[in-house]
Structures are given as C-alpha cells and as structure tokens.
Design a protein around this motif. Structure first.
Motif, PDB file in Angstrom:
ATOM      1  N   LEU A   1     -36.998   7.035  29.286  1.00  0.00           N
ATOM      2  CA  LEU A   1     -36.365   6.138  28.314  1.00  0.00           C
ATOM      3  C   LEU A   1     -35.485   5.113  29.025  1.00  0.00           C
ATOM      4  O   LEU A   1     -35.512   3.921  28.691  1.00  0.00           O
ATOM      5  CB  LEU A   1     -35.522   6.959  27.331  1.00  0.00           C
ATOM      6  CG  LEU A   1     -34.812   6.178  26.217  1.00  0.00           C
ATOM      7  CD1 LEU A   1     -35.824   5.484  25.321  1.00  0.00           C
ATOM      8  CD2 LEU A   1     -33.934   7.130  25.392  1.00  0.00           C
TER       9      LEU A   1
ATOM     10  N   THR B   1     -30.778   0.852  25.474  1.00  0.00           N
ATOM     11  CA  THR B   1     -31.847   1.831  25.717  1.00  0.00           C
ATOM     12  C   THR B   1     -31.602   2.576  27.027  1.00  0.00           C
ATOM     13  O   THR B   1     -31.763   3.804  27.106  1.00  0.00           O
ATOM     14  CB  THR B   1     -33.215   1.139  25.758  1.00  0.00           C
ATOM     15  OG1 THR B   1     -33.439   0.448  24.517  1.00  0.00           O
ATOM     16  CG2 THR B   1     -34.335   2.153  25.969  1.00  0.00           C
TER      17      THR B   1
ATOM     18  N   GLY C   1     -30.796   6.588  27.364  1.00  0.00           N
ATOM     19  CA  GLY C   1     -31.569   7.492  28.202  1.00  0.00           C
ATOM     20  C   GLY C   1     -30.696   8.286  29.147  1.00  0.00           C
ATOM     21  O   GLY C   1     -30.885   9.501  29.332  1.00  0.00           O
TER      22      GLY C   1
END
Length: 299
Positions: free
Chosen positions: A288, A131, A135
C-alpha cells in the motif's frame, strides 16, 4: 538506455541498502549511532576516492563551484544528520520498522518542494501522500510482527529518529539532483563530495561536543564483528551511495526516490529466503505504501 541505467542503479541501491541494514543491525552492538556513521564514512571515503582515480575522473570540484557547496550541504543533511538518525532508529526499532519508515521520504520530498520551491500539490499528490502514510501506519500498528526480529514495543524516540532520517534523505536527494542536473559533476564525484562532507562534519561535531566518544570509537570497533560491518559499509555506503547518484543523474528525483524506496520489498524477499514468516498485514501495508509512492511520482 540512460533511463534504464538509472532505473537499474536505483533498484540495485535499494537491494544493497536492505542487505546493509540487516548487517548493520547485527554488527553494531558496541557502536553508538554516531560512531557507526563515522566508521562507515572513514572506510567508504577512501574506497570512493580510489575508484574515482581508477576510472580516470578528476578530483572533486574547485571551491568556486556552486555544486560543491550544494553537495556538501546535501552531505551534512543527508549523511551527518540523516544517517546518524537512521542508525539511532535502527537500534531502537530494528531493521524492519526502520527501513519501512523510509517510505515517508518521497511524500516528504513533495512537501519540501511545495514549501521551498513553491510547487503546488495536486489532489492526486495529496491522496498519494496519505496512502503512503496509511500503509506505514497499517504495518506499525500490527501487534505481532513475524517477518524480522523487532522489539516488542515501538519506541517514540526511535520513530522520531526514523522520521527525521526520512526527512533528511528527502532534502539531501533534492539538493543532489539539482547539483547533478545544473552543473558539470558526475555521479562518483557527487558521491565522494556528499560522503566526504558528511563525514568531515560528523568528525568535527564529535571532536567539539563528544571528544570521549570520538576517542573510544576504534576501541569499540575492535569489539565488533568486523566482517559483517565491513560488508555493510561496502554495500550500503560505497556501492549504494554511488548507485544512488547514478540514478538521480539519469532519472527524475521522483522516479529515483520511488525505486530507491523499494528496499522494504527486498527485505521481505530476503526474509522469505531465510524461511522467516511474513504476515499478510505486513505485506499489505508495504505494498500500500509503495502504491502511494507510485501515485505520487509515476503519474
């Protein structure tokens, strides 16, 4: 109360580092990455030493202490190598991309713990790491950046320097945490030992491998905007490294690194205050990446 102190110290360090990154970018045109790293160490070490004496702390540890050598090694990796790579990336990528890539430090710390300490990565940790990376990539692949002044194209060498800086930051943080938790050493001592060791190692390296660069440093400083440079050193090195050691002394390295990694969010806020536009993509990618860090350590 100690947990709150550690959390506030980490957030303050992140704010000071965001401000310092912008100031370093504007005041270091005449200095190479190694020269800039050397100057900041030469200025900040005396400040830390004076503060140590004013607060009534003893000078750093005796040579027989394992913590001394662990912190010195942490300084060489995190400051001699890591900060030099950070400044090299700053010259190539600009402040936004450089500080954003620091988001890679927390998942890299998890990988370091997995490889060297035998800690098993859970499925959640793997998802969190991807993740963060997603991002960062989401922001780096944006064709038009309006939030800060950045070069038109991303430099491969700049990306390599930024990733290396993040790796060194993660390694140095894990070693410093172990020293602070396992031995009798306070945050200010740790900050001075790390910065002093890193600066001495850099000085020796320049004298041996680049003596002309070392000799020309102070001449280049005279061509530099001194006030922004000194302000960056005071905030980004003297205050930030001290606050960083306080943070990892009171909270786990995961939580500390999570809070320290909020520097890009502070940079977005700073740019908004100056009336600079922040694209939705940049904000989304940044949040994010921060979510990934939260999943990695705040589980």
């Amino acid at each position: 109360m100690t947990l709150l102190i550690g959390q506030l110290a980490a957030l303050s360090a992140a704010l000071f580092w965001a401000l310092a990154t912008l100031l370093y970018n504007r005041s270091s045109l005449h200095l190479s990455a190694a020269q800039l790293n050397l100057v900041k160490g030469m200025v900040a070490c005396p400040l830390l030493l004076i503060s140590l004496l004013l607060f009534g702390h003893q000078l750093p540890l005796d040579p027989s202490s394992p913590a001394l050598w662990l912190l010195l090694l942490s300084g060489v990796i995190g400051i001699t190598i890591g900060d030099t790579c950070y400044f090299a990336a700053l010259r190539r990528l600009g402040p936004w991309h450089t500080i954003l890539l620091e988001y890679l430090a927390p998942p890299l710390a998890a990988v370091i713990a997995w490889v060297f300490l035998g800690e098993i990565l859970t499925l959640l940790e793997i998802i969190a790491a991807f993740t963060v990376i997603a991002g960062v990539i989401f922001v780096l692949t944006e064709k038009r950046m309006t939030s800060v002044e950045v070069p038109g194209q991303l430099s491969r060498s700049g990306l390599a320097f930024a990733v290396t800086a993040a790796w060194c930051q993660a390694s140095g943080l894990v070693m410093a945490f172990h020293a602070l938790q396992s031995f009798e050493v306070n945050a200010m001592q740790a900050a001075l030992i790390r910065l002093g060791g890193g600066t001495l190692a850099l000085t020796a390296g320049l004298l041996i491998f680049a003596p002309r660069l070392f000799k020309s440093t102070w001449g280049q400083v005279r061509k530099t905007r001194v006030l922004p440079l000194m302000s960056a050193i005071f905030m980004g090195t003297f205050l930030a490294i001290w606050l960083q050691q306080i943070a990892i002394a009171y909270v786990t390295p995961g939580i500390a690194q999570t809070l320290l990694a909020t520097a890009p969010l502070f940079m977005i806020a700073i740019n908004m205050l100056y009336g600079r536009g922040v694209s939705a993509r940049a904000l989304t990618g940044t949040l994010l990446a921060l979510l990934g860090i939260a999943l990695l350590f705040l589980r």
